[in-house]
Design a protein around this motif. Sequence first.
Motif, PDB file in Angstrom:
ATOM      1  N   THR A 169      28.868  61.107  62.222  1.00 50.95           N
ATOM      2  CA  THR A 169      27.643  60.882  61.444  1.00 50.95           C
ATOM      3  C   THR A 169      26.801  59.812  62.134  1.00 50.95           C
ATOM      4  N   THR A 170      25.623  59.584  61.590  1.00 48.67           N
ATOM      5  CA  THR A 170      24.788  58.492  62.092  1.00 48.67           C
ATOM      6  C   THR A 170      25.315  57.137  61.618  1.00 48.67           C
ATOM      7  N   SER A 171      26.294  57.168  60.700  1.00 48.03           N
ATOM      8  CA  SER A 171      26.823  55.944  60.074  1.00 48.03           C
ATOM      9  C   SER A 171      25.711  55.161  59.376  1.00 48.03           C
ATOM     10  N   GLN A 172      24.780  55.911  58.809  1.00 45.58           N
ATOM     11  CA  GLN A 172      23.715  55.334  57.996  1.00 45.58           C
ATOM     12  C   GLN A 172      23.555  56.183  56.735  1.00 45.58           C
ATOM     13  N   ASN A 173      23.299  55.523  55.614  1.00 47.24           N
ATOM     14  CA  ASN A 173      23.008  56.196  54.344  1.00 47.24           C
ATOM     15  C   ASN A 173      24.134  57.124  53.888  1.00 47.24           C
ATOM     16  N   LEU A 174      25.374  56.798  54.230  1.00 46.21           N
ATOM     17  CA  LEU A 174      26.486  57.651  53.822  1.00 46.21           C
ATOM     18  C   LEU A 174      26.789  57.450  52.333  1.00 46.21           C
ATOM     19  N   PRO A 175      27.374  58.454  51.672  1.00 52.59           N
ATOM     20  CA  PRO A 175      27.658  58.342  50.236  1.00 52.59           C
ATOM     21  C   PRO A 175      28.473  57.108  49.873  1.00 52.59           C
ATOM     22  N   GLN A 176      29.401  56.732  50.747  1.00 51.66           N
ATOM     23  CA  GLN A 176      30.237  55.571  50.437  1.00 51.66           C
ATOM     24  C   GLN A 176      29.429  54.268  50.400  1.00 51.66           C
ATOM     25  N   ALA A 177      28.352  54.210  51.190  1.00 55.15           N
ATOM     26  CA  ALA A 177      27.493  53.017  51.136  1.00 55.15           C
ATOM     27  C   ALA A 177      26.881  52.883  49.748  1.00 55.15           C
ATOM     28  N   HIS A 178      26.492  54.002  49.167  1.00 57.56           N
ATOM     29  CA  HIS A 178      25.939  53.973  47.812  1.00 57.56           C
ATOM     30  C   HIS A 178      27.017  53.606  46.793  1.00 57.56           C
ATOM     31  N   THR A 179      28.224  54.101  47.005  1.00 63.86           N
ATOM     32  CA  THR A 179      29.320  53.758  46.093  1.00 63.86           C
ATOM     33  C   THR A 179      29.585  52.258  46.109  1.00 63.86           C
ATOM     34  N   ILE A 180      29.536  51.641  47.283  1.00 65.80           N
ATOM     35  CA  ILE A 180      29.714  50.193  47.399  1.00 65.80           C
ATOM     36  C   ILE A 180      28.640  49.464  46.583  1.00 65.80           C
ATOM     37  N   LEU A 181      27.385  49.899  46.716  1.00 65.50           N
ATOM     38  CA  LEU A 181      26.295  49.254  45.994  1.00 65.50           C
ATOM     39  C   LEU A 181      26.432  49.447  44.489  1.00 65.50           C
ATOM     40  N   GLN A 182      26.850  50.638  44.076  1.00 63.34           N
ATOM     41  CA  GLN A 182      27.048  50.898  42.647  1.00 63.34           C
ATOM     42  C   GLN A 182      28.168  50.028  42.089  1.00 63.34           C
ATOM     43  N   LEU A 183      29.222  49.849  42.872  1.00 65.12           N
ATOM     44  CA  LEU A 183      30.326  48.987  42.447  1.00 65.12           C
ATOM     45  C   LEU A 183      29.865  47.536  42.340  1.00 65.12           C
ATOM     46  N   LEU A 184      29.080  47.092  43.313  1.00 61.45           N
ATOM     47  CA  LEU A 184      28.528  45.739  43.248  1.00 61.45           C
ATOM     48  C   LEU A 184      27.680  45.554  41.994  1.00 61.45           C
ATOM     49  N   LYS A 185      26.839  46.559  41.696  1.00 66.01           N
ATOM     50  CA  LYS A 185      25.963  46.464  40.525  1.00 66.01           C
ATOM     51  C   LYS A 185      26.774  46.340  39.240  1.00 66.01           C
ATOM     52  N   GLN A 186      27.831  47.127  39.113  1.00 63.13           N
ATOM     53  CA  GLN A 186      28.674  47.035  37.920  1.00 63.13           C
ATOM     54  C   GLN A 186      29.302  45.648  37.795  1.00 63.13           C
ATOM     55  N   CYS A 187      29.754  45.111  38.902  1.00 64.88           N
ATOM     56  CA  CYS A 187      30.379  43.779  38.884  1.00 64.88           C
ATOM     57  C   CYS A 187      29.367  42.696  38.516  1.00 64.88           C
ATOM     58  N   VAL A 188      28.164  42.782  39.070  1.00 67.16           N
ATOM     59  CA  VAL A 188      27.120  41.804  38.762  1.00 67.16           C
ATOM     60  C   VAL A 188      26.735  41.885  37.293  1.00 67.16           C
ATOM     61  N   GLN A 189      26.693  43.095  36.751  1.00 70.90           N
ATOM     62  CA  GLN A 189      26.363  43.252  35.336  1.00 70.90           C
ATOM     63  C   GLN A 189      27.350  42.522  34.430  1.00 70.90           C
ATOM     64  N   VAL A 190      28.579  42.402  34.879  1.00 76.28           N
ATOM     65  CA  VAL A 190      29.602  41.722  34.081  1.00 76.28           C
ATOM     66  C   VAL A 190      29.420  40.212  34.102  1.00 76.28           C
ATOM     67  N   THR A 191      29.174  39.667  35.286  1.00 77.06           N
ATOM     68  CA  THR A 191      29.216  38.203  35.427  1.00 77.06           C
ATOM     69  C   THR A 191      27.856  37.531  35.510  1.00 77.06           C
ATOM     70  N   ALA A 192      26.837  38.231  35.979  1.00 75.65           N
ATOM     71  CA  ALA A 192      25.505  37.633  36.137  1.00 75.65           C
ATOM     72  C   ALA A 192      24.444  38.679  35.817  1.00 75.65           C
ATOM     73  N   PRO A 193      24.389  39.132  34.554  1.00 73.34           N
ATOM     74  CA  PRO A 193      23.500  40.248  34.210  1.00 73.34           C
ATOM     75  C   PRO A 193      22.025  39.960  34.403  1.00 73.34           C
ATOM     76  N   GLY A 194      21.660  38.694  34.582  1.00 77.45           N
ATOM     77  CA  GLY A 194      20.258  38.362  34.815  1.00 77.45           C
ATOM     78  C   GLY A 194      19.831  38.449  36.264  1.00 77.45           C
ATOM     79  N   MET A 195      20.767  38.740  37.178  1.00 76.58           N
ATOM     80  CA  MET A 195      20.425  38.832  38.605  1.00 76.58           C
ATOM     81  C   MET A 195      20.166  40.285  38.989  1.00 76.58           C
ATOM     82  N   ALA A 196      18.996  40.537  39.557  1.00 76.75           N
ATOM     83  CA  ALA A 196      18.638  41.878  40.025  1.00 76.75           C
ATOM     84  C   ALA A 196      19.026  42.031  41.486  1.00 76.75           C
ATOM     85  N   LEU A 197      19.309  43.265  41.893  1.00 77.28           N
ATOM     86  CA  LEU A 197      19.691  43.569  43.273  1.00 77.28           C
ATOM     87  C   LEU A 197      18.574  44.334  43.972  1.00 77.28           C
ATOM     88  N   LEU A 198      18.249  43.891  45.173  1.00 72.01           N
ATOM     89  CA  LEU A 198      17.261  44.552  46.030  1.00 72.01           C
ATOM     90  C   LEU A 198      17.970  45.117  47.248  1.00 72.01           C
TER      91      LEU A 198
END
Length: 647
Positions: A292-321
């Motif tokens: 692959t190009t090793s860019q924009n792979l599905p697992q990269a999105h899964t990592i970001l989704q996991l990060l978002k869930q974790c942030v929602q638990v501990t720092a729900p006021g912080m937005a991710l860009l």
Amino acid sequence: MNNNQIVNALFDAVQNNNLDIAGADKKFYTKLVLHAAEIRDLYTQLYANHPEFSTNFTRLIEVLISSHQNRTAELKDRDYKKNENWFLSNEIAGMSLYVDRFSGNLSGLPARLDYLLDLGVNLLHLMPIFQSPEKESDGGYAVSDFQKVDKRFGSLNDLKKVRKTMHDKGMYLMLDIVLNHTSDKHEWVEKAKKGDPKYLDYYYCFDDRSLPDQYEQTMPEIFPESAPGNFTWVEECQKWVMTVFHRYQWDLNYSNPRVFVEMLDNVLFYANLGVDVLRIDAPAFLWKQIGTTSQNLPQAHTILQLLKQCVQVTAPGMALLGEAIVSPGAIMEYFGEGRYLAKECDFAYNATQMALQWDALATGQVSIMMAAQPILAKKPFGTSWITYTRCHDDIGLGYDDYMIREAGYDPFEHRRYLKEYFSGQFPGSVSSGALFSVNPKTQDARISGTLASLCGLEKAIIEKSENQIELAIQKIILMQANSFFLGGVPMLFYGDEAAYLNDYSFIDSPDRNYDNRWMHRPIIDWQKNELTSKTGTIENRVFAATKRLLEIRKKLPVVADLKNIRWIPRHNIHVAGFVRNGKEKALYCIFNYSHESAYLTWHTFRYNGFSPEKLYDHWRQEYFQVGTDADYLILGPYAFYLLEVTE
């Protein structure tokens, strides 16, 4: 891991950390239980077959608990005072800046906050300030310690004071985290170089070229001029190491769950500093896979989704860009899809619209810009753009070829024209830019230069042409107006508010002369900036106009990013327009990208059955009576209108 195992893991974590789930820790524990299944599912998608699956899941939960326990009461209170979509507000406007080049250091920044507040800026993106090697820092994106402020900027305590001052003044803080790689001076790299197998597995390290060569077959080069290839031979450990950006930046191996947990700990460290928006650098590169190009792979999105869930638990006021500067369709994926729609990144850069504005400015036509809007309109409700005309980076031309073809151009020739125009090589061009990262194989290149120089102000001043100076200023304000009212948080780049020109001093700097992007990263001359308050100066004209645009924006709730934008069908090839609809308001935003006057039929304002009779232009502070379909609104060269329906 089944539900019983989740419950057991949470119960053990509660017991081991003495959580008061009936009292002080109740809100946190409720959120943890609410998000636990999603966290488990996403973690499992990534690491189900890893031998340390269970151990690192437990560590992940412990990191969340530790982060909660270290979060101050002040920040917890701020979390719960923010509504879920606080960042969609029309009252937020940002600026991105290099601390050392703007205020000398962090200690000098508080004294400059009133200047920014006067302009209308209440969100500050501080470019990378964490420890990185002085001569191999990649502008701060080669981090050697994620939790230590670089001495060039001050100390961690200085940063905390800046954040406290900003919050006291009603401002928001945005910082970067570099998730894709570390500096080769990072502690983990130092241990890997000594052969420690634990830390060698934090990176992509190979004994020979067999696997690197397989990766290279499909991985593009990011900096073909200055950093060709994606692997570097490291003598100390006798390994080929993946270094996608530069040889001194080692790519982290997220197929190792320990790496994810370590970097989650850093993310939550930033959250506990009081960061309101965390900018994730280069998320497209997080997962690597042969073939692959090793860019924009599905697992990269899964990592970001996991990060978002974790942030929602501990720092729900912080937005991710998510800083994903990719094709228009690929950008949309960073907001999440399917069950994770609007549950990945809260923000993405509207890099497509930014580039298409420059396209329109160079051609005087808006056909390509209009062709891109159906894709950009797919951004889900509850997410937002960072809109901008310039940033610290180059300007890429990565929008899709079919958009160019729809406008009747050949994609290769059209991009060549744009490169020649903005680098000042095309006959008659008024632009003073430069080409960055030219690929000799494909002729791909990006564009460097300040907003003012690219808009023609540099040449106009050199030629002492008052007419051209006037046109250049009008272009600057046109570009900013489109960015401010489009939808999202407008992000100025420091110096643009005072019409800074290209700074060519980088040529004399050995550690920067290979990177011409430094021409649009100025050192602020505060004597020059004082001219922003002196009536009639170029600095004042640009500053005052920028300030007025932000004032208008903050008065109009209809400009909040509530997915209420409709682009108006093109009635003039030089004019782009959209309408923002609110409960009781409608705002037409009309922009002429031509150096000549443009005529727009009043029929434009009767689109989709809506038929206003009277409009108020917030920019000119005058009313317009809507004429017949045979009459026209006349827009001067590079003019724009912000027309609110009053009748």
